[in-house]
Design an enzyme around this catalytic site. Structure first.
Site, mmCIF file in Angstrom:
data_model
loop_
_atom_site.group_PDB
_atom_site.id
_atom_site.type_symbol
_atom_site.label_atom_id
_atom_site.label_comp_id
_atom_site.label_asym_id
_atom_site.label_seq_id
_atom_site.Cartn_x
_atom_site.Cartn_y
_atom_site.Cartn_z
ATOM 1 N N GLU A 1 1.311 -11.198 -22.458
ATOM 2 C CA GLU A 1 2.308 -11.189 -21.263
ATOM 3 C C GLU A 1 2.878 -12.364 -20.998
ATOM 4 O O GLU A 1 3.526 -12.735 -19.874
ATOM 5 C CB GLU A 1 1.858 -10.503 -20.221
ATOM 6 C CG GLU A 1 0.121 -11.006 -19.844
ATOM 7 C CD GLU A 1 -0.320 -9.947 -18.418
ATOM 8 O OE1 GLU A 1 0.332 -9.281 -18.202
ATOM 9 O OE2 GLU A 1 -1.587 -10.242 -18.544
ATOM 10 N N CYS B 1 1.815 -1.809 -22.864
ATOM 11 C CA CYS B 1 1.291 -1.059 -21.538
ATOM 12 C C CYS B 1 2.137 -1.597 -20.293
ATOM 13 O O CYS B 1 1.847 -1.002 -19.201
ATOM 14 C CB CYS B 1 -0.200 -1.576 -21.192
ATOM 15 S SG CYS B 1 -0.151 -3.147 -21.037
ATOM 16 N N ARG C 1 -6.494 -1.324 -14.594
ATOM 17 C CA ARG C 1 -6.509 -2.579 -13.913
ATOM 18 C C ARG C 1 -7.431 -2.703 -12.757
ATOM 19 O O ARG C 1 -7.319 -2.281 -11.665
ATOM 20 C CB ARG C 1 -5.082 -2.522 -13.094
ATOM 21 C CG ARG C 1 -3.842 -2.434 -14.003
ATOM 22 C CD ARG C 1 -2.619 -2.658 -12.939
ATOM 23 N NE ARG C 1 -1.475 -2.726 -13.518
ATOM 24 C CZ ARG C 1 -0.327 -1.763 -14.133
ATOM 25 N NH1 ARG C 1 -0.576 -0.681 -13.816
ATOM 26 N NH2 ARG C 1 0.672 -2.266 -14.559
ATOM 27 N N ARG D 1 -9.522 -3.870 -18.622
ATOM 28 C CA ARG D 1 -8.849 -5.127 -18.439
ATOM 29 C C ARG D 1 -9.705 -5.924 -17.593
ATOM 30 O O ARG D 1 -9.927 -5.529 -16.301
ATOM 31 C CB ARG D 1 -7.342 -4.977 -18.100
ATOM 32 C CG ARG D 1 -6.797 -6.455 -18.150
ATOM 33 C CD ARG D 1 -5.331 -6.537 -17.703
ATOM 34 N NE ARG D 1 -5.147 -6.007 -16.251
ATOM 35 C CZ ARG D 1 -3.755 -6.338 -15.619
ATOM 36 N NH1 ARG D 1 -2.900 -6.250 -16.539
ATOM 37 N NH2 ARG D 1 -3.809 -5.737 -14.492
ATOM 38 N N ASN E 1 5.685 -6.347 -18.088
ATOM 39 C CA ASN E 1 6.086 -6.723 -16.715
ATOM 40 C C ASN E 1 6.007 -8.199 -16.519
ATOM 41 O O ASN E 1 6.936 -8.735 -15.970
ATOM 42 C CB ASN E 1 5.097 -5.880 -15.826
ATOM 43 C CG ASN E 1 4.986 -4.626 -15.958
ATOM 44 O OD1 ASN E 1 5.755 -3.952 -16.337
ATOM 45 N ND2 ASN E 1 3.740 -3.940 -15.420
ATOM 46 N N ASP E 2 5.038 -8.595 -16.870
ATOM 47 C CA ASP E 2 4.890 -10.147 -16.762
ATOM 48 C C ASP E 2 5.802 -10.852 -17.924
ATOM 49 O O ASP E 2 6.200 -12.032 -17.456
ATOM 50 C CB ASP E 2 3.410 -10.474 -16.883
ATOM 51 C CG ASP E 2 2.868 -10.537 -15.515
ATOM 52 O OD1 ASP E 2 3.438 -10.826 -14.528
ATOM 53 O OD2 ASP E 2 1.743 -9.925 -15.311
ATOM 54 N N ARG F 1 9.021 -10.490 -10.616
ATOM 55 C CA ARG F 1 9.155 -8.943 -10.735
ATOM 56 C C ARG F 1 9.332 -8.371 -9.784
ATOM 57 O O ARG F 1 9.597 -7.090 -9.655
ATOM 58 C CB ARG F 1 7.959 -8.604 -11.793
ATOM 59 C CG ARG F 1 6.304 -8.946 -11.135
ATOM 60 C CD ARG F 1 5.421 -8.725 -12.135
ATOM 61 N NE ARG F 1 4.786 -7.557 -11.899
ATOM 62 C CZ ARG F 1 3.809 -7.220 -12.444
ATOM 63 N NH1 ARG F 1 3.145 -8.005 -13.288
ATOM 64 N NH2 ARG F 1 3.177 -5.886 -12.478
ATOM 65 N N HIS G 1 1.098 -1.271 -0.072
ATOM 66 C CA HIS G 1 -0.078 -0.058 -0.041
ATOM 67 C C HIS G 1 0.820 1.233 -0.064
ATOM 68 O O HIS G 1 0.488 2.285 -0.427
ATOM 69 C CB HIS G 1 -0.805 0.066 1.398
ATOM 70 C CG HIS G 1 -1.961 -0.996 1.023
ATOM 71 N ND1 HIS G 1 -2.339 -1.902 2.187
ATOM 72 C CD2 HIS G 1 -2.861 -1.099 0.225
ATOM 73 C CE1 HIS G 1 -3.371 -2.499 1.791
ATOM 74 N NE2 HIS G 1 -3.828 -2.311 0.585
HETATM 75 C C1 PEP Z 1 2.326 -6.231 -17.455
HETATM 76 O O1 PEP Z 1 2.151 -7.359 -16.985
HETATM 77 O O2 PEP Z 1 3.074 -5.706 -18.100
HETATM 78 C C2 PEP Z 1 0.959 -5.326 -17.139
HETATM 79 C C3 PEP Z 1 0.902 -4.367 -17.718
HETATM 80 O O3 PEP Z 1 0.211 -6.037 -16.261
HETATM 81 P P1 PEP Z 1 0.190 -5.726 -14.662
HETATM 82 O O4 PEP Z 1 1.524 -5.057 -14.261
HETATM 83 O O5 PEP Z 1 -0.975 -5.432 -14.166
HETATM 84 O O6 PEP Z 1 0.403 -7.377 -14.257
HETATM 85 MG MG MG Z 2 0.645 -8.508 -16.209
#
Ligand code: PEP
Ligand code: MG
Length: 582
Positions: free
Chosen positions: A435, A506, A298, A334, A458-459, A469, A191
């Site tokens: 992803e 993204c 998100r 999403r 990110n994923d 991550r 948080h």
């Molecule tokens: C990602 O995985 O790059 C993504 C944008 O989704 P999140 O960060 O919510 O997993």
């Molecule tokens: Mg993701």
């Protein structure tokens, strides 16, 4: 000069004297009370509990006023916990029956709950352990009659260095004086990290033990762009950062104005730059910063601060708020990406057995396993879609079967809404996140079945390079510029171009300015980024040409090592954006 690295959770540079907050361990004076003092001790406990509740209520109020409803929910949850009759009964019982001192009894019970939560081995729940320990310290302080260093009463410029900042402490930071903060513990999903972003205070978490190396008052630099804390910088470094800080301040004001209008390269190509949001209130901020739309909403954050199942109407209201704010700009909603590190309290039973939550029941898998949950959200999205330019996107798709199942459910929902005569939009474009490496590898097949792609780096990075991550221990393996990642992105962009569908990046990669020329050179024309990055990136785009970007992409294809790619990109960036902090 000492340089410490951590996880950058809120960008910006700040320089100032250190204010050090330690782990804040209180010494509990006695473990037992005499039998004839039990009644008065129970009374003392109740008074302290009430005082702690009052303080939390005050923080809740502060958070609501300054940050909005979604952040005040954190304190509402604290309050609920501290008023939980079972918890209160347990603590009082230890005082009445075992003659524990109130300090010892409350610390004993809250720490035991914290341990139990920690042992579940779930990262999201482990973050909640901090909330329990926050309560434990709060209560102990009230019982001992001590006032902790009053963060909200800081009246001179400081950089706060702490073992951990609790959500209540973060929310009470006075933005006029606290220039930045850095903590030893914490991850992306805490948080505290979320609040730091909302407050726009440069922040770094998860640095590991470093407080024993500072005593307070030293000059400190927090570089929230790079995730670096520099303690007692040498003259040259200090001068360099002072200049950067000064320039950043001037530039920020200028950049805000650069968010206005379209981002068109010098050779006339439009690059769409949208914002990523977690809460509906952030849409307004995106608009102010000039976002061309919401490229990633998100929605799972709707579940993060509540212990209750969300109703269709709650989904609907949240989506309408975003859509109405954005007017005719596109909004990509999403579907729920629950699981892994994003587990709401009420669902902890579903997820607690996962041996590896990142590879377990997560995201689209959760939705396909709980069709009621999925249906509720899809109905709300289709209904809200009459309000504007809405697109729906499925996360973590790994196989065509999953995508087809999700689309089939969407068709079912269309039929239901039609039968029920409820207004909705039937032609909502359907896209998917790319992803998971499997989705990138089969992008060609997927491209035939969706209206758009959005690459979640990110994923994609964590699954391709097998590096969690949010685990600082493997951060050095988590390389955005790894040639394997770039190869996968190229595959997705080519497949999208062949199928004539749009593709966005993204993930955080597109918010990192040094990667933007490369991404554009690789063929991307849509990026969705952290809201603060929108004006910076628009400015960059207006200073470059597509052929320059393509040249960069061609050069990068020859590199073999991520580190070499990053330093090359840093160098190239200076040509278009000499002032950019990278
Ligand atoms: C990602 O995985 O790059 C993504 C944008 O989704 P999140 O960060 O919510 O997993
Ligand atoms: Mg993701």
């Amino acid at each position: 000069m000492l340089v410490k690295r951590g996880i950058a959770v809120s960008p910006g540079i700040a320089i100032g004297p250190a204010l050090v907050l330690g782990a804040d361990v209180f010494r509990i004076p006695q473990r037992f009370v005499s039998v004839d003092a039990v009644d008065s001790e129970v009374d003392r406990l109740r008074v302290a509990m009430q005082a702690a509740c009052d303080e939390i209520e005050h923080n809740e109020q502060l958070a609501r006023e300054h940050l909005g409803e979604q952040y005040s929910g954190i304190f509402a949850a604290h309050l609920q916990l501290l008023r939980d009759p079972k918890l209160v009964g347990e603590i009082e019982g230890l005082v009445s029956n075992r003659h524990y001192s109130p300090e010892y009894a409350s610390s004993f019970v809250l720490k035991r709950y914290a341990r139990q939560l920690q042992n579940l081995g779930n990262k999201y729940l482990a973050e909640r352990v901090h909330d329990l320990l926050d309560l434990e310290r709060n209560l102990t302080r009230h019982l001992l009659g001590e006032r902790r260093g009053e963060l909200e009463h800081i009246n001179q410029s400081v950089i706060v260095l702490a073992h951990n900042l609790t959500p209540s402490e973060t929310a009470s930071l006075n933005r006029n004086f606290v220039q930045a903060f850095a903590t030893e513990v914490g991850g992306h999903t805490s948080h505290t990290a979320i609040l730091a972003g909302a407050l726009e205070i440069p922040a770094i978490v998860g640095i590991g033990a470093f407080l024993n190396e500072v005593s307070g008052g030293e000059m400190v630099i927090v570089d929230g762009n790079q995730g670096e804390v520099i303690i007692e910088p040498d003259e040259a470094t200090l001068a360099e950062y002072r200049e950067a800080e000064q320039e950043a301040t001037t530039k920020r004001a200028k950049l805000r104005s650069q968010g206005v209008g379209e981002a068109i390269t010098k050779d006339g190509v439009r690059i769409h730059i949208s914002g990523n949001i977690e809460f509906p209130e952030e849409a307004e901020h995106c608009l102010e910063l000039g976002a061309d739309g919401i490229g990633l909403y998100r929605t799972e954050f709707l579940y993060m601060e509540s212990n209750a199942e969300r109703t269709e109407d709650e989904h609907f209201q949240a989506y309408c708020q975003v859509i109405r704010t954005m007017g005719d700009r596109p909004v990509v909603i999403r579907t729920l990406d629950l699981g892994a590190d994003k587990v709401p309290g009420m669902m902890k039973d579903v997820f607690s057995d996962a041996t590896n939550p990142e590879l377990g029941l997560r995201s689209i898998r959760v939705c396909l396993a709980d069709l009621k949950l999925f249906r509720t959200q899809l109905r709300a999205i289709l209904r809200a879609a009459v309000e504007g330019d809405v697109r729906v996107m499925f996360p973590l798709v790994a196989s065509l079967t999953e995508l087809r199942q999700a689309r089939m459910l969407l068709r079912d929902v269309v039929e239901d809404l039609e039968d029920q005569g409820i207004p909705f939009r039937r032609d909502v474009p359907v896209g998917m996140m790319v992803e998971v490496p499997a989705a990138a590898i089969r992008a060609e097949e997927f491209a035939r079945e969706v209206d758009f792609f959005s690459i979640g780096t990110n994923d994609l990075i964590q699954y391709t390079l097998a590096a969690d991550r949010s685990d600082p221990a493997v951060a050095k393996y988590y390389n955005t510029a790894d040639p394997a990642i770039l190869k996968l992105i190229r595959m997705v962009v080519t497949a999208a171009a062949d199928a004539r569908i749009p593709v966005t990046v993204c993930g955080q990669m597109s918010s990192d300015i040094k990667f933007v020329p490369l991404l554009i050179g690789m063929g991307l024309r849509h990026l969705s980024v952290t809201p603060q990055a929108v004006p910076v990136l628009k400015d960059l785009v207006r200073n470059m040409t597509i052929s320059q970007a393509e040249e960069i992409a061609t050069r990068v294809a020859d590199f073999e090592i991520a580190r070499d790619i990053e330093s090359y990109l840093r160098g190239e960036l200076k040509k278009f954006s000499p002032d950019a902090a990278v």
